[in-house]
Design an enzyme around this catalytic site. Structure first.
Site, PDB file in Angstrom:
ATOM      1  N   ASP A   1       0.824  -1.217   0.000  1.00 50.13           N
ATOM      2  CA  ASP A   1       0.000   0.000   0.000  1.00 50.13           C
ATOM      3  C   ASP A   1       0.856   1.265   0.000  1.00 50.13           C
ATOM      4  O   ASP A   1       0.367   2.346   0.339  1.00 50.13           O
ATOM      5  CB  ASP A   1      -0.904   0.025   1.238  1.00 50.13           C
TER       6      ASP A   1
ATOM      7  N   ASP B   1       8.103  -6.075   9.355  1.00 50.27           N
ATOM      8  CA  ASP B   1       9.360  -6.179  10.099  1.00 50.27           C
ATOM      9  C   ASP B   1       9.536  -7.548  10.736  1.00 50.27           C
ATOM     10  O   ASP B   1      10.437  -7.732  11.551  1.00 50.27           O
ATOM     11  CB  ASP B   1       9.421  -5.098  11.186  1.00 50.27           C
TER      12      ASP B   1
ATOM     13  N   ASP C   1      -7.252  -7.373  13.705  1.00 46.21           N
ATOM     14  CA  ASP C   1      -6.818  -8.711  14.091  1.00 46.21           C
ATOM     15  C   ASP C   1      -7.648  -9.243  15.264  1.00 46.21           C
ATOM     16  O   ASP C   1      -8.088 -10.394  15.269  1.00 46.21           O
ATOM     17  CB  ASP C   1      -5.331  -8.714  14.440  1.00 46.21           C
TER      18      ASP C   1
END
Length: 522
Positions: free
Chosen positions: A124, A185, A277
């Protein structure tokens, strides 16, 4: 109050204070103390309960392979690689210049039959240069024979949830049975899929396998050490306790593997809050699916190493759950597929105590009410509420990170500072106040620790302008605590000033930007 009146000389301020103190201030403060003590007891009981669960789990050696079947996927000569389930690996990213190579490289390095895995990079990014770099990296791995897909959108609607939802719509996803998700990451070990997928293949009632996070830059500065202590407790105690007792816990958004059929049954990804989530995990659980937390499987990742980045992250992590709780409490309470005990656990323990009470009591009690009582001597806080309960809760938290036990005092001061933003975020989420309720600021990754691990030269931390490092809320709180400490030192008799002076310094240090600063290398 003689000292107070002597200072003001029975002037206007003293007269006003005398008029409102007895009928208004004292009853209000007594009510606030009572409320805070009740919340403290709720948090204390919750922490002790989880501690007992973990002790029982350890003493009984309650292993995962005893609760759920696990055995390696056996090779089938007749079926060939088709004996292995098809796995989709999703990597959502947004302008991840520092870490995109590491995350893509780690995903492409996963050990799994090459024709049974699809790597999907959901980019994105709004920076054209970074988009070109990410696409070029994907093409490089595709040239090595990896089945890697580079997917972009023409907007950022829904942020991460929107990207994941769009990623699931591609036709090639239909052949996949499971999806592993890694933030930009995160670096999974090559055997990650071999250690997690068997739980899903051999246990049809399982929807999610969650791995633990391993922080590669926890020793970067004192702030990252404090974060490690909080998150280690979350994984070592909260996640383990939820997995062992109710087979439910909040998905951490990354380093996990989902059964795609369970994800679809629950309605897929939604962007109604900033904790997509957790939203997905609750909805899947309400369909009767179970989760398992595998603490032995660890995935390397990076902690926020600047105070601004950490503040934004903590706002999202406190505002989102509170907002989700408001949106889902009726749905959870009226659900008919799960037991009453599990519904009570999700509503009271998972949401109310851990996501709301824990934030409110830390800030309101220890940073507002307790300091204010020095100005109202008629209001007393019992020693068990002011000292004993918080001390035990703090010691229980140290279980997750034994190596940092000597930093407990610093952790308390730091957590109290951060409780300001967590409380603010909680209220914004509960009441949907202002524009920040759906604010999503991507946590900036520096990639320094990861690069140093790989033997590369670390880049310098970007310079922060002076006005960007000054935080007025922290300075105001520090000033209030300091003034309360001065008053208690002059006129009080309970010695709260020792704590008040130290805590005010912690707020000043954060307020003037002296937190999250690297010590110079020799």
């Amino acid at each position: 109050m003689e000292g107070f009146y002597s200072v003001t000389g029975y002037g206007l301020l003293g007269t006003m204070w005398e008029q409102v103190r007895a009928p208004l201030i004292v009853p209000f403060m007594k009510a606030m103390v009572t409320m805070c003590l009740v919340m403290s007891i709720m948090l204390f009981v919750e922490r002790v309960y989880m501690g007992i669960v973990i002790i029982v789990v350890k003493l009984m050696k309650y292993k995962l392979d005893k609760r759920y079947k696990w055995e390696s996927i056996k090779e089938d000569l007749e079926m060939g690689n088709s004996a292995y389930p098809m796995v989709l690996v999703q990597i959502p990213m947004y302008n991840e210049k520092e870490v995109y190579q590491l995350s893509i490289g780690a995903a492409c390095g996963l050990s799994w039959p090459s024709d049974r895995i699809i790597i999907q990079v959901l980019d994105d990014s709004t920076d054209p240069l970074i988009k070109d770099l990410v696409e070029l990296e994907c093409k490089r791995w595709a040239g090595k024979g990896l089945n890697i897909k580079y997917e972009i959108r023409d907007n950022r609607n829904g942020y991460k949830a929107g990207a994941l939802k769009q990623g699931m719509k591609h036709s090639y996803v239909e052949q996949c049975e499971f999806v592993a998700i890694f933030d930009a990451d995160f670096q999974p070990e090559p055997d990650f899929l071999w250690r997690t997928i068997p739980f899903l293949t051999h246990n049809p009632e399982l929807a999610l396998v969650q791995a633990r996070w391993k922080f590669v830059n926890s020793d970067e500065c004192l702030m990252t050490r404090m974060q490690e202590m909080s998150l280690d407790y979350h994984f070592t105690v909260e996640q383990e306790a939820g997995s062992a007792t109710h087979a439910f816990f909040g998905f951490n958004g990354t380093a996990g593997v989902w059964r795609i059929s369970a994800l679809n049954e629950a309605g897929g990804w939604k962007d109604r809050t900033t904790v997509e989530d957790m939203d997905l995990a609750v909805r899947v659980s309400l369909k009767g699916w179970k989760f398992v937390y595998v603490g032995d499987v660890k995935v390397k990742n990076e902690l926020p190493s600047t105070f601004n980045a950490y503040r934004y992250q903590q706002h999202r992590w406190s505002c989102g759950p509170a907002n989700l709780f408001k949106k889902m409490i009726i749905e959870i309470a009226t659900n008919k597929k799960v037991t009453l005990w599990k519904k009570l656990y999700v509503i009271y323990s998972f949401f109310f105590v851990r996501k709301i009470v824990a934030h409110l009591v830390t800030f309101i009690f220890y940073c507002v009410v307790l300091p204010t009582t020095v100005l109202v001597p008629e209001v007393q806080v019992p020693i068990w509420g002011a000292i004993y309960i918080p001390s035990i809760v703090t010691l229980l938290n140290a279980v997750g990170t034994p190596r940092s036990f000597h930093l407990l005092v610093f952790w308390i001061l730091f957590e109290n500072v951060m409780s300001l933003h967590r409380t603010k975020g909680t209220f914004i989420g509960l009441f949907e106040a202002g524009t920040r309720v759906n604010e999503w600021v991507v946590t900036k990754k520096l990639g320094e620790a990861l690069k140093s691990k790989a033997g590369s030269k670390a880049t310098k931390k970007p310079r922060i302008k002076i006005w960007e490092s000054v935080h007025m809320l922290e300075i105001i709180m520090g000033l209030y605590l300091f003034l309360c400490g001065c008053y208690d030192f002059s006129f009080g008799n309970n010695h709260y000033y020792i704590y008040l002076f130290i805590q005010s310094m912690a707020f000043f240090i954060a307020g003037f930007g002296y937190i999250g600063v690297l010590a110079p290398n020799s």
